[in-house]
Design a protein around this motif. Structure first.
Motif, mmCIF file in Angstrom:
data_model
loop_
_atom_site.group_PDB
_atom_site.id
_atom_site.type_symbol
_atom_site.label_atom_id
_atom_site.label_comp_id
_atom_site.label_asym_id
_atom_site.label_seq_id
_atom_site.Cartn_x
_atom_site.Cartn_y
_atom_site.Cartn_z
ATOM 1 N N LYS A 52 26.590 5.398 -19.966
ATOM 2 C CA LYS A 52 25.192 5.819 -19.962
ATOM 3 C C LYS A 52 25.070 7.261 -20.441
ATOM 4 N N ILE A 53 24.085 7.516 -21.274
ATOM 5 C CA ILE A 53 23.853 8.848 -21.818
ATOM 6 C C ILE A 53 23.102 9.682 -20.782
ATOM 7 N N VAL A 54 23.598 10.879 -20.547
ATOM 8 C CA VAL A 54 22.957 11.802 -19.623
ATOM 9 C C VAL A 54 22.052 12.707 -20.438
ATOM 10 N N SER A 55 20.822 12.874 -19.998
ATOM 11 C CA SER A 55 19.891 13.715 -20.753
ATOM 12 C C SER A 55 19.780 15.094 -20.104
ATOM 13 N N ILE A 56 19.493 16.097 -20.918
ATOM 14 C CA ILE A 56 19.326 17.470 -20.466
ATOM 15 C C ILE A 56 17.839 17.772 -20.417
ATOM 16 N N GLU A 57 17.397 18.319 -19.281
ATOM 17 C CA GLU A 57 15.970 18.598 -19.126
ATOM 18 C C GLU A 57 15.548 19.921 -19.738
#
Length: 199
Positions: free
Chosen positions: A45-50
């Motif tokens: 799963k790709i982790v997103s940066i806020e």
């Protein structure tokens, strides 16, 4: 102040635990959070940066472009970064402004925290360079100071601190040293290439 006439206590790390940790390849995997329904976490799963921010750490005395090879934090929120091409360490305050800088005799490769205000830094140029060593540093009142330099007869690249011992890589081997620079033992060696061991 009250005088304490009780016995001094000295802690001896459990060598069996250190051997066990050396044999571990990982600490396990996260499968779910407590209180949530049981399900496997997708490792792909790709982790997103806020959000992100950029901060300039280039100073007017730098001769080369900044190249960060190591970073450590202090307990008060300051950061110490290793700048490879400028052969220096830079102290950044909580606003990420450079407030201190110390020159090193050679290239800084890696660093680790030893305590909340102390760190170890590997400095190395070539396999048997006289400038190779582990620099023990301290951050006090906005200043970086060198406490000690441990010299050994091999190159230094990676470094980690665990249970009052230093674990360093030479590129092909992993060594265990005491905090005062006494060799405990060579833990691993693979001389099939130049950089076969990393921390």
């Amino acid at each position: 102040m009250m005088k304490n006439d009780g016995p001094d206590i000295k802690h001896q790390p459990n060598r069996e635990l250190i051997k066990c940790l050396a044999d571990c390849t990982d600490l396990g995997k996260i499968t779910s959070r407590i209180g949530e329904p049981q399900h496997d976490v997708d490792p792909g799963k790709i982790v997103s940066i806020e959000g992100k921010s950029e901060n300039k750490v280039q100073t007017t005395i730098d001769k080369n472009k900044c190249s960060i090879t190591g970073i450590c934090g202090t307990s008060n929120g300051d950061l110490v970064i290793a700048d490879f091409y400028n052969k220096c360490l830079k102290l950044l305050n909580q606003a990420y402004k450079v407030i201190g800088q110390i020159e090193l005799p050679s290239y800084p490769w890696s660093m680790c925290n030893i305590s909340s205000f102390e760190m170890g830094m590997t400095v190395s140029k070539a396999a048997l360079d006289v400038l190779n060593g582990i620099h023990l540093l301290r951050v006090d009142d906005g200043n970086i100071t060198s406490k000690n330099v441990l010299k050994m007869n091999h190159a230094f690249f990676g470094i980690e601190h665990f249970c009052a011992e230093l674990f360093v890589t030479s590129g092909t081997a992993v060594y265990e040293y005491t905090i005062v620079g006494r060799l405990v033992k060579k833990l691993y060696e693979d001389s099939n290439g130049d950089f076969t061991s990393k921390l």
